[in-house]
Write an enzyme that holds these catalytic residues in place. Structure first.
Site, PDB file in Angstrom:
ATOM      1  N   CYS A 269     122.320  -1.608  32.735  1.00 37.84           N
ATOM      2  CA  CYS A 269     121.526  -1.792  31.532  1.00 37.84           C
ATOM      3  C   CYS A 269     121.220  -3.485  31.402  1.00 37.84           C
ATOM      4  O   CYS A 269     120.295  -3.804  30.944  1.00 37.84           O
ATOM      5  CB  CYS A 269     122.304  -1.409  30.378  1.00 37.84           C
ATOM      6  SG  CYS A 269     121.446  -1.774  28.502  1.00 37.84           S
ATOM      7  N   CYS A 270     122.579  -4.168  31.673  1.00 35.03           N
ATOM      8  CA  CYS A 270     122.374  -5.530  31.672  1.00 35.03           C
ATOM      9  C   CYS A 270     121.425  -5.908  32.694  1.00 35.03           C
ATOM     10  O   CYS A 270     120.320  -6.975  32.532  1.00 35.03           O
ATOM     11  CB  CYS A 270     123.710  -6.347  31.907  1.00 35.03           C
ATOM     12  SG  CYS A 270     124.892  -6.238  30.543  1.00 35.03           S
TER      13      CYS A 270
ATOM     14  N   CYS B 103     124.924  -7.978  22.666  1.00 37.78           N
ATOM     15  CA  CYS B 103     124.001  -6.679  22.184  1.00 37.78           C
ATOM     16  C   CYS B 103     125.005  -5.903  21.323  1.00 37.78           C
ATOM     17  O   CYS B 103     126.064  -5.880  21.322  1.00 37.78           O
ATOM     18  CB  CYS B 103     123.706  -5.813  23.261  1.00 37.78           C
ATOM     19  SG  CYS B 103     122.505  -6.666  24.471  1.00 37.78           S
TER      20      CYS B 103
ATOM     21  N   CYS C 246     127.435  -3.236  22.420  1.00 38.32           N
ATOM     22  CA  CYS C 246     128.643  -3.541  23.436  1.00 38.32           C
ATOM     23  C   CYS C 246     129.503  -4.578  22.967  1.00 38.32           C
ATOM     24  O   CYS C 246     129.920  -5.383  23.660  1.00 38.32           O
ATOM     25  CB  CYS C 246     127.948  -3.834  24.854  1.00 38.32           C
ATOM     26  SG  CYS C 246     127.006  -2.540  25.558  1.00 38.32           S
TER      27      CYS C 246
ATOM     28  N   CYS D 199     127.361 -10.489  31.743  1.00 38.29           N
ATOM     29  CA  CYS D 199     126.401  -9.551  31.780  1.00 38.29           C
ATOM     30  C   CYS D 199     125.641  -9.769  33.280  1.00 38.29           C
ATOM     31  O   CYS D 199     124.860  -8.715  33.472  1.00 38.29           O
ATOM     32  CB  CYS D 199     125.346  -9.878  30.745  1.00 38.29           C
ATOM     33  SG  CYS D 199     124.521 -11.837  30.824  1.00 38.29           S
TER      34      CYS D 199
END
Length: 250
Positions: free
Chosen positions: A123-124, A205, A208, A231
């Protein structure tokens, strides 16, 4: 302005820059980096997080039209988005550029917005690393707000770092202590991120990031319970860093 060819590699330019500015203060490092031919074309990358306003204010004083790249993962806290607009307007930053992942990549890799649950590293990469790398393509260097006291991979931080073989990172606040940050915000009457008062000393985010308890490391709320502390937009020794850096690792 492109870097001078006096030094053959990024690593050699970084060594020369660290030697040149070793005893300079943060504002001097930032001001000189903006115009130093060894640094080249430069942008700042800012999360507009808990402590970002310090470096943004230093930039606004030195040269407010330097590009500021703001990565909107589209999973940020609403408070961060509002704070970004407030700070940019108050400080007179004239070149803030919002960076996002492409809609095509999001649709292909994270159509339901749940990738962070299954694979936070992926996702990062999708929402931060890939978009930032594209946005940084025109630049030789970029400015970060990282500091040694944040620990982990950051505890040996220098003013200048080699990022791979093609780019330099500039860390003007590398040697600042937590009190330096808070004193600067107070003395310059700078707006604070609203989530700091709610127990978020480090803000990423929303899915997280969690509040931090008294006595915990300030970054303990980032990816809590996972073997992850970065990240992936930063490199250490030429490698992408996401998890803890092992001491004395080969």
């Amino acid at each position: 302005m492109r870097p001078e060819a006096s030094f053959a590699t990024v690593a050699e330019r970084v060594a020369a820059l660290n030697d040149r500015y070793r005893h300079h203060a943060a504002d001097d490092v930032l001001r000189h980096a903006i115009s130093d031919a060894q640094v080249g074309r430069i942008a700042m990358v800012s999360s507009f997080g808990a402590e970002s306003v310090v470096l943004l204010h230093l930039l606004a004083v030195a040269k407010p039209d330097v590009p500021v790249l703001f990565i909107d993962t589209e999973m940020l806290f609403p408070e961060t988005l509002a704070y970004q607009q407030e700070v940019a307007e108050k400080l007179g930053l004239t070149n803030v550029q919002t960076v996002r992942a492409s809609l095509t990549q999001l649709a292909a890799q994270d159509p339901d917005g749940t990738l962070h649950r299954r694979d936070p590293d992926a996702c990062c990469t999708l929402r931060k690393t890939i978009p930032l790398e594209a946005a940084l393509a025109p630049y030789d260097s970029w400015i970060t707000g990282r500091k040694r006291f944040q620990g982990g991979a950051r505890k040996e931080l220098q003013f200048f770092e080699a990022e791979g073989e093609s780019r330099i990172k500039v860390n003007p606040l590398a040697h600042w202590a937590p009190a330096d940050v808070q004193d600067y915000i107070w003395n310059n009457n700078l707006p604070r991120h609203p989530l700091v008062a709610q127990g978020y000393p480090s803000i990423g985010c929303a899915p997280c990031t969690s509040p931090v308890k008294e006595g915990e490391d300030p970054r303990a709320g980032r990816w809590r319970g996972q073997d992850k502390e970065e990240c992936g937009i930063h490199f250490i020794d030429g490698k992408v860093v996401r998890g803890p850096v092992k001491e004395n690792a080969a």
